[in-house]
Design an enzyme around this catalytic site. Structure first.
Site, PDB file in Angstrom:
ATOM      1  N   CYS A  94      45.784 -43.356  -3.740  1.00 38.23           N
ATOM      2  CA  CYS A  94      45.776 -43.340  -2.266  1.00 38.23           C
ATOM      3  C   CYS A  94      44.368 -43.497  -1.742  1.00 38.23           C
ATOM      4  CB  CYS A  94      46.372 -42.048  -1.773  1.00 38.23           C
ATOM      5  SG  CYS A  94      48.024 -41.831  -2.377  1.00 38.23           S
ATOM      6  N   GLU A  95      43.732 -44.589  -2.069  1.00 39.05           N
ATOM      7  CA  GLU A  95      42.373 -44.807  -1.622  1.00 39.05           C
ATOM      8  C   GLU A  95      42.093 -46.294  -1.624  1.00 39.05           C
ATOM      9  OE1 GLU A  95      38.371 -42.783  -2.775  1.00 39.05           O
ATOM     10  OE2 GLU A  95      40.021 -41.432  -3.254  1.00 39.05           O
ATOM     11  N   GLU A 150      20.333 -42.986 -29.620  1.00 37.15           N
ATOM     12  CA  GLU A 150      21.666 -42.448 -29.321  1.00 37.15           C
ATOM     13  C   GLU A 150      22.520 -43.458 -28.548  1.00 37.15           C
ATOM     14  OE1 GLU A 150      20.230 -37.796 -28.719  1.00 37.15           O
ATOM     15  OE2 GLU A 150      20.395 -39.118 -26.982  1.00 37.15           O
ATOM     16  N   PRO A 151      22.893 -44.557 -29.151  1.00 32.73           N
ATOM     17  CA  PRO A 151      23.737 -45.506 -28.416  1.00 32.73           C
ATOM     18  C   PRO A 151      25.155 -44.971 -28.239  1.00 32.73           C
ATOM     19  CG  PRO A 151      23.416 -46.240 -30.682  1.00 32.73           C
ATOM     20  CD  PRO A 151      22.605 -44.979 -30.517  1.00 32.73           C
ATOM     21  N   GLY A 152      25.704 -45.159 -27.064  1.00 33.05           N
ATOM     22  CA  GLY A 152      27.093 -44.783 -26.807  1.00 33.05           C
ATOM     23  C   GLY A 152      27.878 -46.013 -26.400  1.00 33.05           C
ATOM     24  N   ARG A 153      27.527 -46.539 -25.219  1.00 35.06           N
ATOM     25  CA  ARG A 153      28.241 -47.681 -24.646  1.00 35.06           C
ATOM     26  C   ARG A 153      28.301 -48.882 -25.583  1.00 35.06           C
ATOM     27  NH1 ARG A 153      28.129 -48.540 -19.000  1.00 35.06           N
ATOM     28  NH2 ARG A 153      26.329 -47.149 -18.959  1.00 35.06           N
ATOM     29  N   SER A 180      20.825 -46.116 -18.545  1.00 34.75           N
ATOM     30  CA  SER A 180      21.980 -46.681 -19.226  1.00 34.75           C
ATOM     31  C   SER A 180      22.220 -48.102 -18.734  1.00 34.75           C
ATOM     32  CB  SER A 180      23.190 -45.798 -18.933  1.00 34.75           C
ATOM     33  OG  SER A 180      24.127 -45.861 -19.970  1.00 34.75           O
ATOM     34  N   TYR A 188      30.139 -46.728  -9.320  1.00 37.39           N
ATOM     35  CA  TYR A 188      28.879 -47.472  -9.463  1.00 37.39           C
ATOM     36  C   TYR A 188      28.957 -48.892  -8.914  1.00 37.39           C
ATOM     37  CZ  TYR A 188      28.633 -44.036 -13.315  1.00 37.39           C
ATOM     38  OH  TYR A 188      28.675 -42.910 -14.079  1.00 37.39           O
TER      39      TYR A 188
HETATM   40  N1  LLP Z   1      21.702 -40.054 -24.848  1.00 36.59           N
HETATM   41  C1  LLP Z   1      21.620 -39.336 -23.704  1.00 36.59           C
HETATM   42  C2  LLP Z   1      20.754 -38.172 -23.648  1.00 36.59           C
HETATM   43  C3  LLP Z   1      22.379 -39.710 -22.593  1.00 36.59           C
HETATM   44  O1  LLP Z   1      22.296 -38.996 -21.479  1.00 36.59           O
HETATM   45  C4  LLP Z   1      23.219 -40.842 -22.682  1.00 36.59           C
HETATM   46  C5  LLP Z   1      24.018 -41.242 -21.539  1.00 36.59           C
HETATM   47  C6  LLP Z   1      23.276 -41.547 -23.896  1.00 36.59           C
HETATM   48  C7  LLP Z   1      22.494 -41.131 -24.952  1.00 36.59           C
HETATM   49  C8  LLP Z   1      24.151 -42.746 -24.092  1.00 36.59           C
HETATM   50  O2  LLP Z   1      23.847 -43.800 -23.255  1.00 36.59           O
HETATM   51  P1  LLP Z   1      24.565 -45.233 -23.462  1.00 36.59           P
HETATM   52  O3  LLP Z   1      24.063 -45.824 -24.770  1.00 36.59           O
HETATM   53  O4  LLP Z   1      26.019 -44.989 -23.508  1.00 36.59           O
HETATM   54  O5  LLP Z   1      24.145 -45.998 -22.273  1.00 36.59           O
HETATM   55  N2  LLP Z   1      28.755 -42.719 -16.848  1.00 36.59           N
HETATM   56  C9  LLP Z   1      27.755 -43.776 -16.807  1.00 36.59           C
HETATM   57  C10 LLP Z   1      26.761 -43.662 -17.891  1.00 36.59           C
HETATM   58  C11 LLP Z   1      26.070 -42.328 -17.901  1.00 36.59           C
HETATM   59  C12 LLP Z   1      25.233 -42.195 -19.119  1.00 36.59           C
HETATM   60  C13 LLP Z   1      24.836 -40.790 -19.309  1.00 36.59           C
HETATM   61  N3  LLP Z   1      24.035 -40.600 -20.457  1.00 36.59           N
HETATM   62  C14 LLP Z   1      28.476 -45.129 -16.834  1.00 36.59           C
HETATM   63  O6  LLP Z   1      29.703 -45.137 -16.831  1.00 36.59           O
HETATM   64  O7  LLP Z   1      27.838 -46.177 -16.807  1.00 36.59           O
END
Ligand code: LLP
Length: 465
Positions: free
Chosen positions: A390-391, A315-318, A235, A363
């Protein structure tokens, strides 16, 4: 002497929306008086609602549409390519509205838990466009996925294939569509915990053998259907080389399977496309550049192996959710702490913290912040923005230049919190988690309401709130 009087690095100032539009929702501006305006809504009118995630839904939907158009164009059925699909990775930010907006933009939804799956279904997303991930899915999750008829369960172990087959038999389902999560050995991404394709971690089946065993087992079972191979290399990735390398390695396996008579129609390259969080980050490549590069790499790899190009999904998320949300906080205590050698550090406390954004603590992620209720102007002071938990590690922004006259009651905006902000929020210190306020075309309304103290105490059987 403040740290301020050591040279102030201008790169530590939060870029204004017109300086770095990629950091902010597209429509973000300031009024002539200097108030930040997000989704047409003036931040100062929301002072009573902080801390709050401001979600520009127009921006979110626009980013989803842009991905869809870019992938359709790059993988359109010309040039020997077989089409593409984009799945929004719900883990970045999920609610029913998010799933609906993504689906309206033509995206599928990638889920990783039963609640994400239920939210996608309640948004009316076509089950065939939903996927379910997870390295340790429960029987309940598998059953729900089978019963809903979702488009793909991405299996993560050989034993899970047996489990899904047993559940399919029990539920009388045939040809349950499965993808195999392959560990390609390609390691990419900003932090070790978010890089997922090197061998020594919990996800996937190694390319060296288990992935092929998995594909063979699925192909041999009439209750199951092999619909693809899946790779997710990490990611917050800016360089596209890792995706190209992972695609090439998956096509090796695909070619081997084809030679055995096992057809694999689709390869999913996962998510991981990086975004900028501060002015120090480069402007990331956009969907068009990424889609074209993926298409080029996949075509080249398929040609080299003498096989047809499979259908490609991502599979974009971020990159969809991240820039669409801005966190709005109210400034409280400001302290100038002596830190030795005659220096002081200015700690600006806000009314949230690691419970609404764990990423800096988890991170070491960098964020930036700017004044939202008035135009920021010098003289400047180097500050650390901290939460109310509290940290001592409860830091939201390690280093940022803010106006030296910053004071209690000012509003502070932190851009690019839309991915893994709300979705990783906690109730640490029994904090009530902030709500998500939609801001669009000058209107606002809750999409996810803020928690109350009653909500926080609701599961404590002895509490009387
Ligand atoms: N597909 C799969 C199988 C995944 O495990 C993930 C993210 C994504 C797609 C989406 O990835 P993206 O496009 O959002 O980078 N909590 C961490 C990121 C963990 C990502 C986990 N998997 C952070 O805050 O940076």
């Amino acid at each position: 002497m403040h740290i301020e009087s050591a040279a102030i690095d201008p790169a530590l100032r939060c870029p204004e929306p017109d300086e770095r539009p990629d950091l902010w929702p597209r429509q973000t501006t300031r009024t002539d008086e200097g108030t930040l305006v997000i989704g047409g809504v003036e931040a100062s009118s929301l002072a009573e609602d902080t801390p709050v995630y401001l979600w520009d839904t127009t921006d979110f939907a626009g980013r989803a549409r842009k991905w869809k158009a870019a992938m359709d164009e790059a993988f359109g059925c010309g040039y020997g390519l077989s089409g593409a699909q984009v799945h929004y990775a719900a883990k970045a930010f999920m609610c029913v509205r998010a799933a609906r907006l993504a689906a309206e933009a033509g995206l599928g939804i990638d889920t990783a838990s039963e609640a994400e799956l239920v939210a996608a279904l309640s948004a009316g997303v076509e089950p065939g466009l939903i996927g379910l991930h997870g390295n340790n899915k429960s029987v309940g999750e598998i059953d729900r996925a089978i019963e809903a008829g979702i488009g793909r369960i991405i299996v993560d172990s050989l034993s899970e294939i047996d489990l899904v087959a047993a559940r399919a038999r029990e539920l009388g389902a045939r040809e349950v569509p499965l993808m195999v999560r392959v560990t390609s050995g390609v390691h990419a991404g900003g932090h070790d915990y978010i890089a997922t394709a090197h061998e020594d971690q919990k996800f996937g089946l190694a390319l060296s053998g288990p992935a092929r065993d998995a594909a063979q087992a699925i192909a041999a079972d009439p209750h199951l259907r092999l619909v693809g191979l899946h790779s997710h290399i990490g990611s917050q990735i800016f360089s596209l080389d890792g995706f190209a390398e992972a695609a090439a390695r998956l096509l090796d396996l695909l070619a081997d399977l084809a030679a055995e008579g096992i057809a694999v129609p689709e390869v999913d390259l996962g998510g991981g496309y990086g975004i900028a969080y501060t002015g120090a980050d480069p402007v990331p490549p956009g969907p068009n550049e990424i889609a074209n590069e993926l298409a080029r790499a996949v075509k080249e790899a398929a040609d080299a192996r003498g096989i047809a190009v499979p259908r490609i999904s991502i599979e974009p998320g971020r990159s969809i959710a991240g820039p669409s949300q801005v966190m709005l906080y109210t400034v409280g205590t400001i302290k100038r702490q002596p830190i030795g050698e005659g220096l002081t550090r200015t700690y600006v406390s806000i009314d949230g913290g690691m419970s609404d954004n764990i990423r800096p603590a988890l991170y070491g992620a960098a964020y930036t912040a700017t004044l939202a209720n008035r135009r920021p102007a010098g003289p400047w002071e180097r500050c650390r923005v901290v939460g109310k938990h509290c940290e001592s590690g409860d830091i939201v922004v390690h280093d940022v230049i803010l106006p030296a006259d910053i004071r209690r009651g000012d509003l502070l905006a932190v851009p690019a919190v839309g991915a893994y902000g709300h979705s990783m929020a906690s109730n640490y210190n029994m904090a009530a988690r902030p709500g998500v306020l939609e801001v669009a075309a000058g209107e606002w309304g809750w999409v996810v309401r803020p928690e109350t103290i009653e909500d926080v105490l609701a599961r404590d059987v002895e509490a009387h709130a």
